[in-house]
Motif scaffolding. Structure first.
Motif, PDB file in Angstrom:
ATOM      1  N   PHE A   1       0.827  -1.195   0.000  1.00  0.00           N
ATOM      2  CA  PHE A   1       0.000   0.000   0.000  1.00  0.00           C
ATOM      3  C   PHE A   1       0.865   1.250   0.000  1.00  0.00           C
ATOM      4  N   LEU A   2       0.307   2.307  -0.590  1.00  0.00           N
ATOM      5  CA  LEU A   2       0.914   3.625  -0.523  1.00  0.00           C
ATOM      6  C   LEU A   2       0.350   4.327   0.702  1.00  0.00           C
ATOM      7  N   TYR A   3       1.210   5.007   1.419  1.00  0.00           N
ATOM      8  CA  TYR A   3       0.828   5.738   2.627  1.00  0.00           C
ATOM      9  C   TYR A   3       1.259   7.187   2.440  1.00  0.00           C
ATOM     10  N   LEU A   4       0.331   8.089   2.642  1.00  0.00           N
ATOM     11  CA  LEU A   4       0.595   9.511   2.435  1.00  0.00           C
ATOM     12  C   LEU A   4       0.082  10.307   3.625  1.00  0.00           C
ATOM     13  N   VAL A   5       0.933  11.182   4.146  1.00  0.00           N
ATOM     14  CA  VAL A   5       0.544  12.090   5.230  1.00  0.00           C
ATOM     15  C   VAL A   5       0.507  13.500   4.656  1.00  0.00           C
ATOM     16  N   LEU A   6      -0.629  14.173   4.884  1.00  0.00           N
ATOM     17  CA  LEU A   6      -0.847  15.518   4.361  1.00  0.00           C
ATOM     18  C   LEU A   6      -1.045  16.516   5.484  1.00  0.00           C
ATOM     19  N   ASP A   7      -0.573  17.724   5.283  1.00  0.00           N
ATOM     20  CA  ASP A   7      -0.896  18.841   6.170  1.00  0.00           C
ATOM     21  C   ASP A   7      -2.323  19.253   5.852  1.00  0.00           C
ATOM     22  N   LYS A   8      -3.198  19.146   6.822  1.00  0.00           N
ATOM     23  CA  LYS A   8      -4.626  19.389   6.604  1.00  0.00           C
ATOM     24  C   LYS A   8      -4.905  20.820   6.139  1.00  0.00           C
ATOM     25  N   GLY A   9      -4.137  21.777   6.616  1.00  0.00           N
ATOM     26  CA  GLY A   9      -4.365  23.173   6.260  1.00  0.00           C
ATOM     27  C   GLY A   9      -3.815  23.573   4.910  1.00  0.00           C
ATOM     28  N   LYS A  10      -2.934  22.766   4.335  1.00  0.00           N
ATOM     29  CA  LYS A  10      -2.283  23.121   3.073  1.00  0.00           C
ATOM     30  C   LYS A  10      -2.676  22.218   1.909  1.00  0.00           C
ATOM     31  N   SER A  11      -3.500  21.210   2.170  1.00  0.00           N
ATOM     32  CA  SER A  11      -3.785  20.238   1.120  1.00  0.00           C
ATOM     33  C   SER A  11      -5.238  20.282   0.676  1.00  0.00           C
ATOM     34  N   ASN A  12      -5.456  19.741  -0.500  1.00  0.00           N
ATOM     35  CA  ASN A  12      -6.794  19.548  -1.045  1.00  0.00           C
ATOM     36  C   ASN A  12      -6.981  18.031  -1.106  1.00  0.00           C
ATOM     37  N   LEU A  13      -7.811  17.502  -0.219  1.00  0.00           N
ATOM     38  CA  LEU A  13      -7.950  16.063  -0.080  1.00  0.00           C
ATOM     39  C   LEU A  13      -8.407  15.391  -1.376  1.00  0.00           C
ATOM     40  N   ALA A  14      -9.377  15.981  -2.054  1.00  0.00           N
ATOM     41  CA  ALA A  14      -9.875  15.388  -3.299  1.00  0.00           C
ATOM     42  C   ALA A  14      -8.770  15.314  -4.356  1.00  0.00           C
ATOM     43  N   MET A  15      -8.002  16.375  -4.487  1.00  0.00           N
ATOM     44  CA  MET A  15      -6.901  16.378  -5.463  1.00  0.00           C
ATOM     45  C   MET A  15      -5.801  15.402  -5.053  1.00  0.00           C
ATOM     46  N   ALA A  16      -5.531  15.297  -3.766  1.00  0.00           N
ATOM     47  CA  ALA A  16      -4.511  14.365  -3.289  1.00  0.00           C
ATOM     48  C   ALA A  16      -4.911  12.928  -3.613  1.00  0.00           C
ATOM     49  N   ARG A  17      -6.170  12.586  -3.396  1.00  0.00           N
ATOM     50  CA  ARG A  17      -6.652  11.237  -3.710  1.00  0.00           C
ATOM     51  C   ARG A  17      -6.539  10.970  -5.210  1.00  0.00           C
ATOM     52  N   HIS A  18      -6.895  11.963  -6.011  1.00  0.00           N
ATOM     53  CA  HIS A  18      -6.818  11.836  -7.474  1.00  0.00           C
ATOM     54  C   HIS A  18      -5.366  11.632  -7.914  1.00  0.00           C
ATOM     55  N   GLN A  19      -4.449  12.442  -7.387  1.00  0.00           N
ATOM     56  CA  GLN A  19      -3.035  12.339  -7.750  1.00  0.00           C
ATOM     57  C   GLN A  19      -2.441  11.005  -7.301  1.00  0.00           C
ATOM     58  N   LEU A  20      -2.793  10.561  -6.099  1.00  0.00           N
ATOM     59  CA  LEU A  20      -2.262   9.301  -5.583  1.00  0.00           C
ATOM     60  C   LEU A  20      -2.711   8.131  -6.463  1.00  0.00           C
ATOM     61  N   LYS A  21      -3.956   8.169  -6.913  1.00  0.00           N
ATOM     62  CA  LYS A  21      -4.470   7.128  -7.806  1.00  0.00           C
ATOM     63  C   LYS A  21      -3.697   7.127  -9.128  1.00  0.00           C
ATOM     64  N   ARG A  22      -3.426   8.304  -9.657  1.00  0.00           N
ATOM     65  CA  ARG A  22      -2.681   8.425 -10.912  1.00  0.00           C
ATOM     66  C   ARG A  22      -1.246   7.900 -10.741  1.00  0.00           C
ATOM     67  N   ILE A  23      -0.609   8.265  -9.652  1.00  0.00           N
ATOM     68  CA  ILE A  23       0.775   7.827  -9.396  1.00  0.00           C
ATOM     69  C   ILE A  23       0.816   6.318  -9.201  1.00  0.00           C
ATOM     70  N   GLU A  24      -0.174   5.778  -8.506  1.00  0.00           N
ATOM     71  CA  GLU A  24      -0.252   4.319  -8.316  1.00  0.00           C
ATOM     72  C   GLU A  24      -0.306   3.599  -9.659  1.00  0.00           C
ATOM     73  N   ALA A  25      -1.075   4.122 -10.594  1.00  0.00           N
ATOM     74  CA  ALA A  25      -1.225   3.491 -11.907  1.00  0.00           C
ATOM     75  C   ALA A  25       0.097   3.438 -12.673  1.00  0.00           C
ATOM     76  N   GLU A  26       0.992   4.369 -12.389  1.00  0.00           N
ATOM     77  CA  GLU A  26       2.285   4.426 -13.092  1.00  0.00           C
ATOM     78  C   GLU A  26       3.399   3.699 -12.352  1.00  0.00           C
ATOM     79  N   LEU A  27       3.136   3.285 -11.119  1.00  0.00           N
ATOM     80  CA  LEU A  27       4.165   2.660 -10.275  1.00  0.00           C
ATOM     81  C   LEU A  27       4.472   1.247 -10.725  1.00  0.00           C
ATOM     82  N   GLU A  28       5.754   0.952 -10.845  1.00  0.00           N
ATOM     83  CA  GLU A  28       6.215  -0.396 -11.163  1.00  0.00           C
ATOM     84  C   GLU A  28       7.021  -0.905  -9.986  1.00  0.00           C
ATOM     85  N   VAL A  29       6.536  -2.002  -9.389  1.00  0.00           N
ATOM     86  CA  VAL A  29       7.199  -2.536  -8.191  1.00  0.00           C
ATOM     87  C   VAL A  29       8.135  -3.668  -8.578  1.00  0.00           C
TER      88      VAL A  29
END
Length: 124
Positions: free
Chosen positions: A96-124
């Protein structure tokens, strides 16, 4: 396809408010890669602890007969969001990918979208 190091760097640079990220094996609890964190955010400890979260949720879903996959899990703290995203596909099974965000500086919806995109490109 992107390596673990490249994917973690992309998470930290493209997701606003990212404080730390890790790729974790939830069968062992070991972080296969980390970036960010610090004295107040030990990503190795967080990786091991969140392994228990994934295991507990998976076990609960099995007991309830829920056949769905977990897309992501969100833990909301006073000043942080903690996102856990199990990897899909044959290469990511047990990770699993684990991400910690600063609540005051982040956009949760965009972070979830970006994490999904990065996961799709990840080769383990």
């Amino acid at each position: 396809m992107a390596s673990v190091d490249i994917s973690l760097k992309e998470i930290m640079t493209s997701i606003e408010g990212a404080l730390g990220a890790a790729l974790v094996d939830y069968t062992s609890g070991m972080a296969l890669g980390t970036l960010g964190g610090g004295k107040d955010l030990d990503l190795a400890v967080a990786a091991a602890g969140n392994t228990d979260v994934i295991r507990a949720k998976t076990r609960t879903m099995e007991h309830l007969g829920i056949k769905s996959d977990i897309e992501d899990m969100l833990i909301t703290l006073s000043h942080q969001y903690h996102l856990i995203r199990p990897l899909k596909g044959r290469d990511g099974n047990g990770l699993f990918l684990y991400l910690v965000l600063d609540k005051g500086k982040s956009n949760l919806a965009m972070a979830r979208h970006q994490l999904k995109r990065i996961e799709a490109e990840l080769e383990v």
